[in-house]
Design an enzyme around this catalytic site. Structure first.
Site, short mmCIF file in Angstrom:
data_model
loop_
_atom_site.label_atom_id
_atom_site.label_comp_id
_atom_site.label_asym_id
_atom_site.label_seq_id
_atom_site.Cartn_x
_atom_site.Cartn_y
_atom_site.Cartn_z
N PHE A 108 -0.97 2.07 8.22
CA PHE A 108 -1.40 3.06 9.21
C PHE A 108 -2.88 3.34 8.96
CE2 PHE A 108 2.14 5.13 11.60
CZ PHE A 108 3.13 4.24 11.20
N ASP A 144 -6.70 8.92 -1.50
CA ASP A 144 -7.53 7.83 -2.03
C ASP A 144 -8.12 8.19 -3.40
OD1 ASP A 144 -7.20 6.05 0.14
OD2 ASP A 144 -8.61 7.25 1.33
N ASN A 158 -3.32 16.59 1.93
CA ASN A 158 -3.81 16.31 3.29
C ASN A 158 -2.80 16.84 4.31
OD1 ASN A 158 -1.95 14.05 4.11
ND2 ASN A 158 -2.83 13.18 2.24
N LYS A 218 -6.58 -5.68 3.50
CA LYS A 218 -5.33 -5.48 2.75
C LYS A 218 -4.30 -6.58 3.03
CE LYS A 218 -5.96 -0.46 2.70
NZ LYS A 218 -5.37 0.82 2.33
N LYS A 238 -9.14 -3.03 8.02
CA LYS A 238 -8.06 -2.75 7.06
C LYS A 238 -7.02 -3.86 7.06
CE LYS A 238 -8.82 2.01 6.96
NZ LYS A 238 -8.69 3.30 7.54
N1 CTP Z 1 -2.63 3.38 1.46
C1 CTP Z 1 -2.04 2.94 0.30
N2 CTP Z 1 -2.51 3.32 -0.92
C2 CTP Z 1 -3.57 4.14 -1.02
C3 CTP Z 1 -4.20 4.59 0.16
C4 CTP Z 1 -3.69 4.18 1.37
O1 CTP Z 1 -1.07 2.17 0.38
N3 CTP Z 1 -4.00 4.51 -2.20
C5 CTP Z 1 -2.09 2.95 2.76
C6 CTP Z 1 -1.67 4.09 3.65
O2 CTP Z 1 -0.29 4.39 3.50
C7 CTP Z 1 -1.96 3.55 5.02
C8 CTP Z 1 -3.18 2.70 4.81
O3 CTP Z 1 -3.13 2.30 3.45
O4 CTP Z 1 -0.91 2.74 5.52
C9 CTP Z 1 -4.43 3.47 5.08
O5 CTP Z 1 -5.51 2.77 4.60
P1 CTP Z 1 -6.77 3.50 3.95
O6 CTP Z 1 -7.72 2.43 3.60
O7 CTP Z 1 -6.40 4.42 2.87
O8 CTP Z 1 -7.25 4.32 5.14
P2 CTP Z 1 -7.96 5.69 5.18
O9 CTP Z 1 -8.03 6.30 3.83
O10 CTP Z 1 -7.27 6.45 6.26
O11 CTP Z 1 -9.37 5.29 5.69
P3 CTP Z 1 -10.72 4.84 4.94
O12 CTP Z 1 -10.33 3.91 3.83
O13 CTP Z 1 -11.41 4.16 6.05
O14 CTP Z 1 -11.33 6.09 4.47
#
Ligand code: CTP
Length: 407
Positions: free
Chosen positions: A322, A275, A206, A340, A336
């Site tokens: 974030f 993700d 990314n 979380k 979030k």
């Molecule tokens: N994060 C994490 N572990 C993951 C993915 C994300 O700890 N596997 C953390 C990132 O470092 C960030 C936050 O979670 O602090 C972002 O959350 P996330 O749910 O992943 O957000 P996005 O992927 O940006 O959005 P969405 O889930 O809405 O697609």
């Protein structure tokens, strides 16, 4: 962020002050360059103007400069006066209260701490007159950055060379954060993207560069915290002083965070963690081109969610996430926060070109259960400072809760 007046006097070391200005500026400080007449013969004021993005004060008697008695206005709004390089002449003026130009007048008018970095020929430096003036300044509470030894511009070898910019800036930061508001605290910060390998050649990544996480780490270090920094693949240099662990994939970042989280006061997850990763891991050999390709992806471990679950009910460590969003910024960040079990989410609108990924600036909304706080567009270090102000408050509140539980 602080207001720093940077005095530049007429020595060959003036060129190094450009780097001092740049570093202070990058650290999020507002820098006003004040140049003596002879400094302007070594470096053009335009250079400082371009770097500080502010007008440079060059002449006490320029029309308009005294309309609002500018040295007094600047003196009262300044958090720190740095003089680098300081010539023997300027040191003499400061020590003896002579105020015949803007910089020496500013020195008398300000009550901010003063940092002086002398630079001159080694015989001049050793001269009793200069030594007496330096001793007078130190007795008065002025801080010195000792000149270095080595080859001098005049051809001599000895002591007198202006200290290196990094050293001057480190001394400046120390004066700006004397007590170290995070002294004795330890933070785990993640930064950068993660790369999920598809085969030995290709990966899914990314646009994160690590700038935001590094800015948080740098600000925490400047406040006296010890910082464990877990960084994904990035070209940028991590801030000096952090204990750095390099990782590549989300799974590796998960392992590194879990192995280092014990005992920290707060976790700031600024990394853009993937993700999804190719199901079953990377192909061992390069996948040859064929017809359309379908990749099967599976979810990566959610590091923050796991930390939130593990903490369950306890106040420590403070957890910061974030959220990079393109719409419904606050509502999505709030979801979030709850899902979380975090203390705060830094919500970024990444659909705009001046914030988010791969730029120097950022704007964000800090979302917590108590409400939202907008941090306007500015250098990432300024956002880092606003965030760490909140982290400090959260750490203090967590310590309170713990004490009540013990009682
Ligand atoms: N994060 C994490 N572990 C993951 C993915 C994300 O700890 N596997 C953390 C990132 O470092 C960030 C936050 O979670 O602090 C972002 O959350 P996330 O749910 O992943 O957000 P996005 O992927 O940006 O959005 P969405 O889930 O809405 O697609």
């Amino acid at each position: 962020m602080a207001a720093v007046a940077l005095g530049i006097t007429g020595g060959i070391g003036a060129y190094k002050s450009v780097e001092v200005a740049r570093r202070l500026q990058q650290a999020g400080h507002q820098v006003t360059a004040v140049m003596t007449e002879s400094a302007c013969r070594f470096v053009g004021p335009l250079t400082f103007e371009a770097i500080t993005r502010r007008p440079v004060v060059t002449d006490q008697f320029a029309p308009g400069a005294n309309a609002d008695i500018e040295h007094v206005a600047l003196a009262s709004g300044t958090d720190l006066l740095v003089v680098a390089p300081a010539t023997a002449n300027m040191i003499g003026k400061l020590a003896n209260g002579i105020a015949d130009d803007f910089l020496s007048s500013l020195y008398l008018a300000t009550r901010a701490p003063v940092l002086v970095a002398p630079a001159m020929n080694s015989n001049m430096l050793a001269h009793e007159a200069v030594q007496r003036n330096l001793a007078t300044l130190t007795r008065r509470g002025v801080h010195l950055v000792e000149p270095g030894e080595g080859y001098l511009a005049c051809g001599w070898i000895g002591k007198g060379r202006l200290a290196e910019p990094a050293e001057i800036v480190a001394a400046a930061e120390e004066l700006l954060h004397p007590a170290g508001s995070l002294a004795g605290r330890s933070l785990l910060v993640t930064a950068g993207p993660t790369y999920e390998d598809v085969d030995p050649v290709r990966y899914l990544g990314n646009r994160s560069t690590g700038r935001m996480g590094f800015a948080v780490a740098a600000e925490a270090l400047a406040r006296g915290a010890s910082v464990r920094l877990v960084a994904g693949p990035t070209e940028l240099e991590p801030p000096a002083g952090a204990e750095v662990t390099r990782v590549r994939s989300a799974r590796e970042m998960h392992g590194a965070v879990m192995a280092r989280v014990a005992g920290v006061d707060a976790v700031v997850m600024a990394a853009a963690v993937a993700d999804y990763a190719p199901a079953g891991g990377a192909h061992p050999a390069k996948m040859p081109k064929g017809a359309d390709l379908t990749l099967s992806l599976s979810r990566t471990p959610d590091i923050l969610a796991e930390l939130g679950e593990r903490r369950a009910g306890a106040a420590v460590p403070v957890l910061i996430g974030f959220a990079a969003e393109t719409s419904d910024l606050v509502a999505r960040a709030r979801r979030k926060l709850e899902a979380k079990r975090l203390d705060l989410v830094v919500a970024n609108d990444v659909s705009r070109p001046d914030r988010g990924f791969a730029v120097e600036t950022n704007a964000a909304t800090l979302v917590s259960a108590a409400g939202t706080q907008d941090v306007p567009l500015g250098p990432k270090r300024v956002l880092a400072a606003a965030l760490l102000d909140r982290v400090e408050a959260l750490i203090a509140a967590a310590a309170d809760t713990r004490q009540k539980q013990v009682r």
